[in-house]
Design a protein around this motif. Sequence first.
Motif, PDB file in Angstrom:
ATOM      1  N   GLY A  16       0.925  -1.363   0.048  1.00  0.00           N
ATOM      2  CA  GLY A  16      -0.026   0.168   0.103  1.00  0.00           C
ATOM      3  C   GLY A  16       0.684   1.351  -0.001  1.00  0.00           C
ATOM      4  N   SER A  17       0.081   2.467   0.163  1.00  0.00           N
ATOM      5  CA  SER A  17       0.785   3.792  -0.059  1.00  0.00           C
ATOM      6  C   SER A  17       0.484   4.469   1.191  1.00  0.00           C
ATOM      7  N   LEU A  18       1.159   5.564   1.528  1.00  0.00           N
ATOM      8  CA  LEU A  18       1.076   6.446   2.694  1.00  0.00           C
ATOM      9  C   LEU A  18       1.437   7.869   2.117  1.00  0.00           C
ATOM     10  N   ARG A  19       0.936   8.895   2.494  1.00  0.00           N
ATOM     11  CA  ARG A  19       1.768  10.315   2.283  1.00  0.00           C
ATOM     12  C   ARG A  19       1.987  10.911   3.521  1.00  0.00           C
ATOM     13  N   LEU A  20       3.127  11.201   3.980  1.00  0.00           N
ATOM     14  CA  LEU A  20       3.396  11.743   5.250  1.00  0.00           C
ATOM     15  C   LEU A  20       3.453  13.338   4.813  1.00  0.00           C
ATOM     16  N   SER A  21       3.190  14.261   5.916  1.00  0.00           N
ATOM     17  CA  SER A  21       3.158  15.673   5.757  1.00  0.00           C
ATOM     18  C   SER A  21       4.083  16.391   6.854  1.00  0.00           C
ATOM     19  N   CYS A  22       4.695  17.128   6.701  1.00  0.00           N
ATOM     20  CA  CYS A  22       5.576  17.850   7.519  1.00  0.00           C
ATOM     21  C   CYS A  22       5.054  19.355   7.529  1.00  0.00           C
ATOM     22  N   ALA A  23       4.255  20.130   8.420  1.00  0.00           N
ATOM     23  CA  ALA A  23       3.946  21.479   8.304  1.00  0.00           C
ATOM     24  C   ALA A  23       4.823  21.915   9.325  1.00  0.00           C
ATOM     25  N   ALA A  24       5.474  23.301   8.879  1.00  0.00           N
ATOM     26  CA  ALA A  24       6.344  24.105   9.653  1.00  0.00           C
ATOM     27  C   ALA A  24       5.674  25.426   9.898  1.00  0.00           C
ATOM     28  N   SER A  25       5.919  25.618  10.912  1.00  0.00           N
ATOM     29  CA  SER A  25       5.365  27.147  11.453  1.00  0.00           C
ATOM     30  C   SER A  25       6.635  27.950  12.189  1.00  0.00           C
ATOM     31  N   GLY A  26       6.432  29.251  12.449  1.00  0.00           N
ATOM     32  CA  GLY A  26       7.419  30.084  12.892  1.00  0.00           C
ATOM     33  C   GLY A  26       8.297  30.742  12.055  1.00  0.00           C
ATOM     34  N   ARG A  27       8.894  30.058  10.934  1.00  0.00           N
ATOM     35  CA  ARG A  27       9.725  30.569   9.898  1.00  0.00           C
ATOM     36  C   ARG A  27       9.418  29.834   8.800  1.00  0.00           C
ATOM     37  N   THR A  28       9.689  30.275   7.586  1.00  0.00           N
ATOM     38  CA  THR A  28       9.317  29.874   6.313  1.00  0.00           C
ATOM     39  C   THR A  28      10.539  28.806   6.047  1.00  0.00           C
ATOM     40  N   ILE A  29       9.918  27.780   5.466  1.00  0.00           N
ATOM     41  CA  ILE A  29      10.828  26.536   5.111  1.00  0.00           C
ATOM     42  C   ILE A  29      11.792  26.572   4.053  1.00  0.00           C
ATOM     43  N   SER A  30      11.470  27.761   3.510  1.00  0.00           N
ATOM     44  CA  SER A  30      12.323  27.739   2.328  1.00  0.00           C
ATOM     45  C   SER A  30      13.814  28.204   2.891  1.00  0.00           C
ATOM     46  N   ALA A  31      14.095  28.589   3.924  1.00  0.00           N
ATOM     47  CA  ALA A  31      15.326  28.756   4.425  1.00  0.00           C
ATOM     48  C   ALA A  31      15.916  27.591   5.335  1.00  0.00           C
ATOM     49  N   TYR A  32      15.256  26.383   4.804  1.00  0.00           N
ATOM     50  CA  TYR A  32      16.034  25.269   5.414  1.00  0.00           C
ATOM     51  C   TYR A  32      15.901  24.196   4.371  1.00  0.00           C
ATOM     52  N   ALA A  33      17.070  23.289   4.358  1.00  0.00           N
ATOM     53  CA  ALA A  33      16.816  21.899   3.870  1.00  0.00           C
ATOM     54  C   ALA A  33      16.370  20.990   4.612  1.00  0.00           C
ATOM     55  N   MET A  34      15.576  20.096   3.951  1.00  0.00           N
ATOM     56  CA  MET A  34      14.784  19.318   4.782  1.00  0.00           C
ATOM     57  C   MET A  34      14.872  17.759   4.657  1.00  0.00           C
ATOM     58  N   GLY A  35      14.733  17.123   5.492  1.00  0.00           N
ATOM     59  CA  GLY A  35      14.999  15.586   5.777  1.00  0.00           C
ATOM     60  C   GLY A  35      13.778  14.804   6.262  1.00  0.00           C
ATOM     61  N   TRP A  36      13.671  13.744   5.878  1.00  0.00           N
ATOM     62  CA  TRP A  36      12.876  12.625   6.763  1.00  0.00           C
ATOM     63  C   TRP A  36      13.780  11.403   7.210  1.00  0.00           C
ATOM     64  N   PHE A  37      13.702  11.075   8.330  1.00  0.00           N
ATOM     65  CA  PHE A  37      14.519   9.917   8.901  1.00  0.00           C
ATOM     66  C   PHE A  37      13.230   9.185   9.728  1.00  0.00           C
ATOM     67  N   ARG A  38      13.939   7.841   9.871  1.00  0.00           N
ATOM     68  CA  ARG A  38      12.821   6.877  10.551  1.00  0.00           C
ATOM     69  C   ARG A  38      13.455   6.347  11.678  1.00  0.00           C
ATOM     70  N   GLN A  39      12.701   5.580  12.703  1.00  0.00           N
ATOM     71  CA  GLN A  39      13.260   4.688  13.887  1.00  0.00           C
ATOM     72  C   GLN A  39      12.305   3.898  14.223  1.00  0.00           C
ATOM     73  N   ALA A  40      12.960   2.239  13.937  1.00  0.00           N
ATOM     74  CA  ALA A  40      12.099   1.412  14.183  1.00  0.00           C
ATOM     75  C   ALA A  40      12.474   0.960  15.585  1.00  0.00           C
ATOM     76  N   PRO A  41      11.610   0.198  16.317  1.00  0.00           N
ATOM     77  CA  PRO A  41      11.878  -0.254  17.762  1.00  0.00           C
ATOM     78  C   PRO A  41      13.320  -1.232  17.650  1.00  0.00           C
ATOM     79  N   GLY A  42      13.909  -0.526  18.771  1.00  0.00           N
ATOM     80  CA  GLY A  42      15.434  -1.290  18.941  1.00  0.00           C
ATOM     81  C   GLY A  42      16.507  -0.803  18.049  1.00  0.00           C
ATOM     82  N   ASN A  43      16.052   0.022  16.971  1.00  0.00           N
ATOM     83  CA  ASN A  43      17.054   0.556  16.066  1.00  0.00           C
ATOM     84  C   ASN A  43      17.500   2.010  16.224  1.00  0.00           C
ATOM     85  N   GLU A  44      18.603   2.375  15.650  1.00  0.00           N
ATOM     86  CA  GLU A  44      18.906   3.571  15.572  1.00  0.00           C
ATOM     87  C   GLU A  44      18.090   4.392  14.447  1.00  0.00           C
TER      88      GLU A  44
END
Length: 125
Positions: A16-44
């Motif tokens: 299947g599929s999912l779409r994650l969103s990350c909404a920013a507030s406080g500053r415009t995200i155009s000033a930032y490089a952005m990344g996604w990370f993940r952590q599974a149980p017991g893993n870094e």
Amino acid sequence: QVQLVESGGGLVQAGGSLRLSCAASGRTISAYAMGWFRQAPGNEREFVAAVSRSGGNTDYADSVKGRFTISRDNAENTIYLLMNALKPGDTAVYYCAARRAPYTYTVRMSDYDYWGQGTQVTVSS
């Protein structure tokens, strides 16, 4: 300072599929490089995908290349992670992160300045 809030996680069957969103507030995200990370149980926590400030350059972990797509909408102050062909091994808490200009994205957690609280993705077999 920027605040990041992830959403869109949930339970999905393998393939299947999912779409994650990350909404920013406080500053415009155009000033930032952005990344996604993940952590599974017991893993870094591990790198998943990243996008440059303009959106013109992206990078992916080998494990998700060809299945996941990162994008950003600076006008909406939001980044996205479209996840297709999900596998049980993709089960994890997914975090978005921001890195201040003038630096571009990297795969290292320690290079990022701001983090969201995470959203759970569970893929059943």
